[in-house]
Scaffold this active site. Sequence first.
Site, PDB file in Angstrom:
ATOM      1  N   SER A   9      37.632  41.436  39.424  1.00  0.00           N
ATOM      2  CA  SER A   9      38.259  41.837  40.682  1.00  0.00           C
ATOM      3  C   SER A   9      39.283  40.815  41.095  1.00  0.00           C
ATOM      4  O   SER A   9      39.095  39.611  40.920  1.00  0.00           O
ATOM      5  CB  SER A   9      37.202  42.003  41.765  1.00  0.00           C
ATOM      6  OG  SER A   9      36.340  43.056  41.425  1.00  0.00           O
ATOM      7  N   LYS A  10      40.348  41.305  41.669  1.00  0.00           N
ATOM      8  CA  LYS A  10      41.457  40.444  42.088  1.00  0.00           C
ATOM      9  C   LYS A  10      41.083  39.578  43.287  1.00  0.00           C
ATOM     10  O   LYS A  10      41.464  38.428  43.371  1.00  0.00           O
ATOM     11  CB  LYS A  10      42.652  41.330  42.423  1.00  0.00           C
ATOM     12  CG  LYS A  10      43.962  40.626  42.444  1.00  0.00           C
ATOM     13  CD  LYS A  10      45.080  41.645  42.644  1.00  0.00           C
ATOM     14  CE  LYS A  10      46.405  41.048  42.261  1.00  0.00           C
ATOM     15  NZ  LYS A  10      47.476  42.014  42.303  1.00  0.00           N
TER      16      LYS A  10
END
Length: 187
Positions: A9-10
Amino acid sequence: MKLGYARVSKAQEQDTAAQLRALRAEGVSRVFEEHASGGRWDRPELHRLIDQLRPGDVVVVWKLDRLSRSLKDLLHLMEKIESAGAGFKSLTESIDTTTPAGRMMMQMVGAFAEFERAMIRERTMAGLEQARSEGRVGGRRPKLTQAQQQEIREAVQSGRRTAAECARLWQVHPSTVTRLIQRVKMS
């Protein structure tokens, strides 16, 4: 050819090191690495991977949720992989669609995930119904009070003000006033 896909996930401070080690140990020759949410469809590396698939290739992921967090998207991706003549392998869940047992396992995982989604939807609907029965309504709070709405209706219907003037006066978008007036005409 084994092609790997690694995703984190960013928003969170994560790296793909553990995934990359597992993929390399599996004998993956090329890894497509991405920092993006699993719930999003616009992931360029994933699309690049899908576009490069040839018959006989195998897409390898460390864990099923690295590919997608949505059952619908996961099944869509599986269709794309299958239509390219490629297989799929998830290392953590021991799913390998190049074998009959792996294909069956993937279908079972999909069925359980779909069942869980339906249960969540059912609980959500029951909760919303309960809230409505208690007089609570979801959604955004109205910008205008009932008194303001009545004042706008009267001003526009009597011709004292235009809808645009009322919108500026009460600092709302003109479409808010238009919808308000239309509701009166419909009833």
